[in-house]
Design an enzyme around this catalytic site. Sequence first.
Site, PDB file in Angstrom:
ATOM      1  N   ASP B 333       0.852  -1.182   0.000  1.00  0.00           N
ATOM      2  CA  ASP B 333       0.000   0.000   0.000  1.00  0.00           C
ATOM      3  C   ASP B 333       0.891   1.236   0.000  1.00  0.00           C
ATOM      4  O   ASP B 333       2.103   1.125   0.225  1.00  0.00           O
ATOM      5  CB  ASP B 333      -0.828   0.046   1.298  1.00  0.00           C
ATOM      6  CG  ASP B 333      -1.974  -0.937   1.253  1.00  0.00           C
ATOM      7  OD1 ASP B 333      -2.484  -1.174   0.157  1.00  0.00           O
ATOM      8  OD2 ASP B 333      -2.347  -1.451   2.323  1.00  0.00           O
ATOM      9  N   LYS B 437     -11.513  27.661   2.225  1.00  0.00           N
ATOM     10  CA  LYS B 437     -10.535  26.694   1.717  1.00  0.00           C
ATOM     11  C   LYS B 437     -11.310  25.418   1.366  1.00  0.00           C
ATOM     12  O   LYS B 437     -12.263  25.038   2.079  1.00  0.00           O
ATOM     13  CB  LYS B 437      -9.421  26.425   2.731  1.00  0.00           C
ATOM     14  CG  LYS B 437      -9.773  25.525   3.880  1.00  0.00           C
ATOM     15  CD  LYS B 437      -8.513  25.219   4.664  1.00  0.00           C
ATOM     16  CE  LYS B 437      -8.663  24.013   5.581  1.00  0.00           C
ATOM     17  NZ  LYS B 437      -9.833  23.935   6.399  1.00  0.00           N
ATOM     18  N   ASP B 617      -5.100  -3.466   5.023  1.00  0.00           N
ATOM     19  CA  ASP B 617      -5.584  -3.019   6.328  1.00  0.00           C
ATOM     20  C   ASP B 617      -7.102  -3.099   6.466  1.00  0.00           C
ATOM     21  O   ASP B 617      -7.612  -3.228   7.560  1.00  0.00           O
ATOM     22  CB  ASP B 617      -5.108  -1.584   6.623  1.00  0.00           C
ATOM     23  CG  ASP B 617      -5.444  -0.619   5.496  1.00  0.00           C
ATOM     24  OD1 ASP B 617      -6.192  -1.016   4.577  1.00  0.00           O
ATOM     25  OD2 ASP B 617      -4.967   0.525   5.519  1.00  0.00           O
ATOM     26  N   ASP B 621      -9.727  -6.248   2.371  1.00  0.00           N
ATOM     27  CA  ASP B 621      -8.399  -6.726   1.996  1.00  0.00           C
ATOM     28  C   ASP B 621      -8.203  -8.171   2.443  1.00  0.00           C
ATOM     29  O   ASP B 621      -7.255  -8.838   2.008  1.00  0.00           O
ATOM     30  CB  ASP B 621      -7.302  -5.882   2.667  1.00  0.00           C
ATOM     31  CG  ASP B 621      -7.159  -4.512   2.030  1.00  0.00           C
ATOM     32  OD1 ASP B 621      -7.472  -4.402   0.824  1.00  0.00           O
ATOM     33  OD2 ASP B 621      -6.753  -3.572   2.719  1.00  0.00           O
TER      34      ASP B 621
END
Lengths: 279, 891
Positions: B333, B437, B617, B621
């Site tokens: 990863d 933002k 994780d 997976d």
Amino acid sequence: MLHFAYDGTLNGDWLAHYAVRLAVHTPERRLHLVHVRDSAAAPDLTSRFARISAECHVVGVTLDAEVVPAAGRDVAEEVLARVPRGSASLLVCGARARPRNLAYLAGTVSARLLASAPATVVAIRVVSPGILGQPGRLLLPFAGHPRGARYALPFLRAFGSDLERLDVLVVREVSHLRYRRLSPSATDRLQRVGAEFAARIEGELREGLGPHRFALDTSAVVSDDLPKEILVHAGKLHSRLICLGASERSLPERLVRGNPIETILRDAPCDVAVYRSAG
Amino acid sequence: MTTRQIHNLEVGEVFSLLRSSADGLAPDVVETRLSEIGANVLSPPPRLHWLSTLGRQFANLFSILLDVSALLCFVADRMRPGEGMALLGFALIGVAILNGLFSFIQEMRAERAMQALEKLLPQQIAVRRAGREQRIPTAELVPGDVLLLAEGDRVPADARLVSSTGLLVNNAPLTGESRHVSLEPGAVSGGRLVDSPNLVFAGASVLRGSGTAVVYATGRRTEFGKIAALSVQVRRPPTPLTREVGRMVRILTALAVAMGLSFFACGVAIGRPVWVNVVFMLGIIVANVPEGLLPTLTLALAMGGLRLAKKNVLVKSLDAVESLGSVEVICTDKTGTLTKNELAVASVVGALDARPLGAPAARRLLEYAVAASEVHLQAGELTGDPLDVAAARALADAGVDPLALGRDVVRHIPFDVERRRAAGVIASGAGQRFVVKGAWEVVRSHLTALRSEPDVIPLSEAELARAEATVRRMASRALRVIAVASREITPETVGAPEAELFRGLVLEGFLCLEDPLRPEVPEALSRCREAGIRVLLVTGDHPDTARAIAERAGIVEPSAGADVVLGGDALERLREHELVAALRSGLAVFARTTPEQKLKIVGAVKRLGLLVGMTGDGVNDAPALRAADVGIAMGKTGTDVAREAAQIVLLDDNFASIVAGVEEGRTVFSNVQKFTSYVLASNVPEIVPFLCFVVLPVPLALSVIQILVIDLGTDIVPAIGLGQEPPDGEAMKRRPRGLSGRLLSRSLVLRSYLFLGGIEAAFAMAMFFWVLVRGGWHYAEPLAADAALYRSATTLTLVAVVFTQIGNLVSRRYESRLGVDRGLFENPLFVVGVGAELGFVFLVTRWPPLMNALETGALPWSFIGLAAFGAPLMLLADYARKRLTRRASAR
């Protein structure tokens, strides 16, 4: 022409999604529904037929519903009497859970229909009613039968443009003892033989299914557990329908190695179709 | 005709096609459906399957060999009671039981993965049945049931929404991304089922709002159930060590039994009594079976596991200690493994040219960004959203106190998950300034101008295109780009609605953040290259970002072509053999991949005939972690499901720890080869006395008990010492062993049996006959078993074997060097091993209880001194062999 042996149960209702979708791709766009009234409690057929008819209407299929009294003959015989012989017909029937953990197929009306196979017969167990008879992604496993994909073609053709992806899985089955001791090179050798067989299947499928565009992939594996391998691949590939050729294992073989079809029907994460072609 | 799926239907159709209604199902319908489809539970294991699992652990050749060895000990005890053979038999059975139980516990871990998955599903849920709302056990759910979802619920099955109010769910167990998804009940056209915004999936949690949904899949037919089934069903391939130990045990067993039977046949042919032949057959078998090898192996792996734990690599299965050393490909990863998983401001750039802003302009932009953030000081550390904290730290570095700035913020608009923006109003001199933002795609629609120092210019299509180009350029450098915009407002508009405030903004520039590469990663990657290990990056990031990180880490060369990167969509379309071909031609980065695609990647790497390690994780997976040869879960950020499915847990989530683990694994294998060679060598001086005894009219030079004492006594501690040798610096310079690497290679067998064993046997037999002849024995003269001369001769034979084994032990420390040149105290167990052998020599020649038990006699020191020459003899002879071999291979 598509014939549908409807048993009036919930599974029959879910199976009707398949029957309607498969009828869409027949030249006549007709669905011949046969319901044999046996000794079991009569279901409320009117509302059920109305729903199926409505589904047919949406997709432009004509429904011919035929309710037949058993009249001394058993259900399978009554159905068979109404299905013309030959590869042009497709008969859809169900494989559903039975009380007391009885087999899904063995000893059922569907098993007799498959055994007789006057036309292409397919028995479907529906566990995912949400896919509405349009699985799209099919898994077609083979254990190396010399007939290859020829017998699967009539059934697969019936999906027409609903077929989005077809995964061919060739399983080279070896004994438990041998499997545990297979060297990487021996595994590779067996896999290569499987891959060659898969390539042959792919050729037959491409030729037999015509110009319709769908994704086709093949893989070959070596395993000591055919049903488990099929179930794992169905999960891995996100298949929504596993298409199995009707078993031709002898009784002693079934006693020793079990009946993979029943195991898959019981444990599948998706719908399962068991097919057999006429002749 | 287009395919229609559940998510494509109008709400009314959903009920009709699932044969349900808004009032829910009637009880009798539920019962029928429950018997047809089964309970809404993840695949339960078959009843009593643990019994068969347990039985299998004791039916393998490894266990059988130990059991047979124990049986031989019991037979020997029956024939010669009081020699402690029964005790040895019990010890061997104990080892067999321990090994079996250990393997059983490992195998049953798959169940724990399933249990961890089950914890993600609720026990009860509210439904509507026959018009009545009720809470039912989730196991009783069937397709067609109407779920009533509320905030805080976990979804128990896959269902189609029919109504909702502000429903927000987290699909992390399914998608692997902890992303909030807003759901609506309306029909959608096309699209993938799992991406559909009108479906809720088992395992998801409701974060906000409420909704009504109709169940369409339950149990193992849900998307979550399919992951669960794969997590358990996908077979973990046998580890290379399991294969090799199995092969070694088969070879050694076959060898022992074949030799035993041959001797039995020879004995019968020359007319010895059957019972005597049986005894000798058993003796030969005992001599050939390296009884101590398997327990030593288990211990070496266990201690290797402990050493790995010190390097932040937790090993859940002993075999995995070595497996990590044999991997040829590591699929890793990005976030947290190659990178630090923390954001830092990399640069502050202008909107038009991607050039860093000057200090005053950069500070102003950072002030605006922080004003639109929410950071706090806790225990001396800035806390809050990682992006906010990164901006605040950068501002602090620029000399402005972010907390003081926060006091000037008069209004704060928190981050909106759906709109991906945050804003604030800050007192700016005499006036007020509204600052925003957020993601560029969100902010750009509110812009009317942009700042190009020192001016503010109106925004035209051309400027917008240049700003777009800036964003793309920065993103391709693996940077996360945040747009910062502002406008002056009057004090009266401070409390205005958001829609009004967000009008007419001026783009101030971009804040570029990065998740920095861990500093140790490039070095670790370089070690992987040196060790012949290929590293593949598998990430959900954009291809440009993935490539930039891969280049920085050293996974791909900057000059590499575009074909080293493959996107998730392309991966989905690729057929298996095409993916194999792409990997063969250098594909190294998988971008925009989903966790499910990891399984495809693992399969393709295996098709190349390579051993693969895969990191993961998330819940989804787990299947790939099981399918890989070595599944590596993240200890810090990983889910319980991933940790249970893996064999190795990285306690610090750091790629460099994997590489340290590889080195340790390779060292373990090399050590196993060393002590295997060491142990096998002593079999020859154990067999030769029997051979001489059967073929020639000479006394037996070693008794069965003396053989067992070598195998299970004197050899064990030194072998354990060899098993603990630290990495020698050569481990990461060799190519990976892969599947073809042999533990019991032809060269190891020939070296151990013919060369090392031959020297030991010749020296030991020479000692034996030297004592006999010196004591007046003549060829073919029979000797009583309790004769002093005979006892002295067998004792010296035993001592000679022990001394030559000391030489062998020292020599085994290096493949090509002498062995004495390796630090003596580098491995304390090695010193203990040598000490144990010397101690044994002393006791076996001086301590009466042991002398009686082992049928040995007292030896003068001069005899022992002579036997001690066996050690340097062995060492020098083997060094000569090493030099000759090296010279030959150099030629």
